[in-house]
Design a protein around this motif. Sequence first.
Motif, PDB file in Angstrom:
ATOM      1  N   ALA A   1      23.218  -9.671  -3.466  1.00  0.00           N
ATOM      2  CA  ALA A   1      24.423 -10.240  -4.075  1.00  0.00           C
ATOM      3  C   ALA A   1      24.674  -9.655  -5.456  1.00  0.00           C
ATOM      4  O   ALA A   1      25.833  -9.378  -5.819  1.00  0.00           O
ATOM      5  CB  ALA A   1      24.282 -11.759  -4.159  1.00  0.00           C
ATOM      6  N   THR A   2      23.615  -9.457  -6.224  1.00  0.00           N
ATOM      7  CA  THR A   2      23.781  -8.875  -7.561  1.00  0.00           C
ATOM      8  C   THR A   2      24.344  -7.469  -7.482  1.00  0.00           C
ATOM      9  O   THR A   2      25.235  -7.086  -8.261  1.00  0.00           O
ATOM     10  CB  THR A   2      22.426  -8.862  -8.302  1.00  0.00           C
ATOM     11  OG1 THR A   2      21.948 -10.207  -8.419  1.00  0.00           O
ATOM     12  CG2 THR A   2      22.571  -8.257  -9.686  1.00  0.00           C
TER      13      THR A   2
ATOM     14  N   GLN B   1      15.685 -15.981  -0.422  1.00  0.00           N
ATOM     15  CA  GLN B   1      16.536 -16.148  -1.603  1.00  0.00           C
ATOM     16  C   GLN B   1      16.441 -14.945  -2.533  1.00  0.00           C
ATOM     17  O   GLN B   1      17.448 -14.505  -3.098  1.00  0.00           O
ATOM     18  CB  GLN B   1      16.141 -17.420  -2.351  1.00  0.00           C
ATOM     19  CG  GLN B   1      16.557 -18.698  -1.656  1.00  0.00           C
ATOM     20  CD  GLN B   1      16.042 -19.927  -2.368  1.00  0.00           C
ATOM     21  OE1 GLN B   1      14.884 -19.990  -2.768  1.00  0.00           O
ATOM     22  NE2 GLN B   1      16.900 -20.920  -2.538  1.00  0.00           N
ATOM     23  N   LEU B   2      15.238 -14.404  -2.680  1.00  0.00           N
ATOM     24  CA  LEU B   2      15.063 -13.237  -3.541  1.00  0.00           C
ATOM     25  C   LEU B   2      15.827 -12.041  -2.987  1.00  0.00           C
ATOM     26  O   LEU B   2      16.546 -11.348  -3.722  1.00  0.00           O
ATOM     27  CB  LEU B   2      13.577 -12.910  -3.674  1.00  0.00           C
ATOM     28  CG  LEU B   2      13.233 -11.655  -4.494  1.00  0.00           C
ATOM     29  CD1 LEU B   2      13.717 -11.813  -5.934  1.00  0.00           C
ATOM     30  CD2 LEU B   2      11.729 -11.394  -4.465  1.00  0.00           C
TER      31      LEU B   2
ATOM     32  N   LEU C   1      22.706 -19.328  -2.373  1.00  0.00           N
ATOM     33  CA  LEU C   1      21.264 -19.239  -2.626  1.00  0.00           C
ATOM     34  C   LEU C   1      20.571 -20.604  -2.728  1.00  0.00           C
ATOM     35  O   LEU C   1      19.513 -20.797  -2.123  1.00  0.00           O
ATOM     36  CB  LEU C   1      21.005 -18.411  -3.889  1.00  0.00           C
ATOM     37  CG  LEU C   1      21.355 -16.920  -3.791  1.00  0.00           C
ATOM     38  CD1 LEU C   1      21.045 -16.222  -5.114  1.00  0.00           C
ATOM     39  CD2 LEU C   1      20.597 -16.257  -2.648  1.00  0.00           C
TER      40      LEU C   1
ATOM     41  N   ARG D   1      11.854 -18.736  -0.097  1.00  0.00           N
ATOM     42  CA  ARG D   1      11.916 -18.100  -1.415  1.00  0.00           C
ATOM     43  C   ARG D   1      12.084 -16.595  -1.290  1.00  0.00           C
ATOM     44  O   ARG D   1      12.811 -15.968  -2.067  1.00  0.00           O
ATOM     45  CB  ARG D   1      10.659 -18.435  -2.209  1.00  0.00           C
ATOM     46  CG  ARG D   1      10.586 -19.898  -2.593  1.00  0.00           C
ATOM     47  CD  ARG D   1       9.399 -20.194  -3.469  1.00  0.00           C
ATOM     48  NE  ARG D   1       9.336 -21.607  -3.816  1.00  0.00           N
ATOM     49  CZ  ARG D   1       8.424 -22.145  -4.602  1.00  0.00           C
ATOM     50  NH1 ARG D   1       7.480 -21.383  -5.124  1.00  0.00           N
ATOM     51  NH2 ARG D   1       8.438 -23.434  -4.877  1.00  0.00           N
TER      52      ARG D   1
ATOM     53  N   MET E   1      25.748 -15.462  -3.680  1.00  0.00           N
ATOM     54  CA  MET E   1      25.096 -16.137  -4.809  1.00  0.00           C
ATOM     55  C   MET E   1      25.270 -17.641  -4.715  1.00  0.00           C
ATOM     56  O   MET E   1      24.346 -18.411  -4.990  1.00  0.00           O
ATOM     57  CB  MET E   1      25.671 -15.618  -6.127  1.00  0.00           C
ATOM     58  CG  MET E   1      25.163 -14.246  -6.528  1.00  0.00           C
ATOM     59  SD  MET E   1      25.768 -13.784  -8.173  1.00  0.00           S
ATOM     60  CE  MET E   1      24.850 -12.267  -8.445  1.00  0.00           C
ATOM     61  N   TRP E   2      26.457 -18.079  -4.337  1.00  0.00           N
ATOM     62  CA  TRP E   2      26.711 -19.513  -4.184  1.00  0.00           C
ATOM     63  C   TRP E   2      25.797 -20.121  -3.128  1.00  0.00           C
ATOM     64  O   TRP E   2      25.367 -21.278  -3.249  1.00  0.00           O
ATOM     65  CB  TRP E   2      28.177 -19.717  -3.794  1.00  0.00           C
ATOM     66  CG  TRP E   2      28.480 -21.121  -3.355  1.00  0.00           C
ATOM     67  CD1 TRP E   2      28.831 -22.180  -4.151  1.00  0.00           C
ATOM     68  CD2 TRP E   2      28.460 -21.622  -2.013  1.00  0.00           C
ATOM     69  NE1 TRP E   2      29.017 -23.308  -3.387  1.00  0.00           N
ATOM     70  CE2 TRP E   2      28.801 -22.986  -2.077  1.00  0.00           C
ATOM     71  CE3 TRP E   2      28.197 -21.037  -0.771  1.00  0.00           C
ATOM     72  CZ2 TRP E   2      28.871 -23.787  -0.928  1.00  0.00           C
ATOM     73  CZ3 TRP E   2      28.250 -21.831   0.366  1.00  0.00           C
ATOM     74  CH2 TRP E   2      28.596 -23.188   0.276  1.00  0.00           C
TER      75      TRP E   2
ATOM     76  N   GLY F   1      19.501 -12.598  -3.314  1.00  0.00           N
ATOM     77  CA  GLY F   1      19.896 -12.496  -4.704  1.00  0.00           C
ATOM     78  C   GLY F   1      20.057 -11.055  -5.157  1.00  0.00           C
ATOM     79  O   GLY F   1      21.000 -10.717  -5.883  1.00  0.00           O
TER      80      GLY F   1
END
Length: 209
Positions: free
Chosen positions: A87-88, A80-81, A137, A77, A134-135, A84
């Motif tokens: 990626a943003t 992923q954070l 994640l 997790r 993003m894909w 993320g």
Amino acid sequence: MVQFLKSFDFSLCCCDIEHAACNHPAGTRKAQSRFSIEFIGRWLTIQSLAFGVPSDRVARGVRSSTSRILGGAMGRRGLQLLLGVLATVAVASGLFGMIFGPEFLPDGGHVSATIDSEYRFVNAFWFTAGAVVMWSLPRVERATAVLRLTLGAAFLGGVARLWAAAASGWPNPVFVAALGIELLLVPVTLCWQARVTTASGASSDQDSP
């Protein structure tokens, strides 16, 4: 009582702590992890100082327990954070660069049509890289090749920035910070992803009949 404590298996204690940390409801997993690490620390002190257990055995137990905790669900997790957020930033800045060009760059301004064209072109790749991350994640532990390729390209971009700094001087602090992310944070993220992948594969093997 002392003999009982001496005979207590440290590795079994670590396994129980790891099970509690990884399987406790998500709302209290952070507290469970903190308790686990503190408990391991207490056992490190007791076993190595009070009971004379060989330090290499204690160190192996601590490393194994910590590695499994960080590589389990909590590690996934957290990864992923982080991905993320990266990626943003890539998607947003890439889209902004494609639409508005280099006009709003720090220390930017009017540039030639050639530089403007090249800048927008490069930002299309930056936007795409963010979208690919993003894909990945939801499948972060399985998208190893994709993440290595994408983040490896970001690291290579950091090397190019460093080369530019050597040739032309240091850029605006915003891009110095980007250089640090590309050369330092990106390799750490790749190592983190490898650890999560390894932990996921180990748990899958244990669950299989």
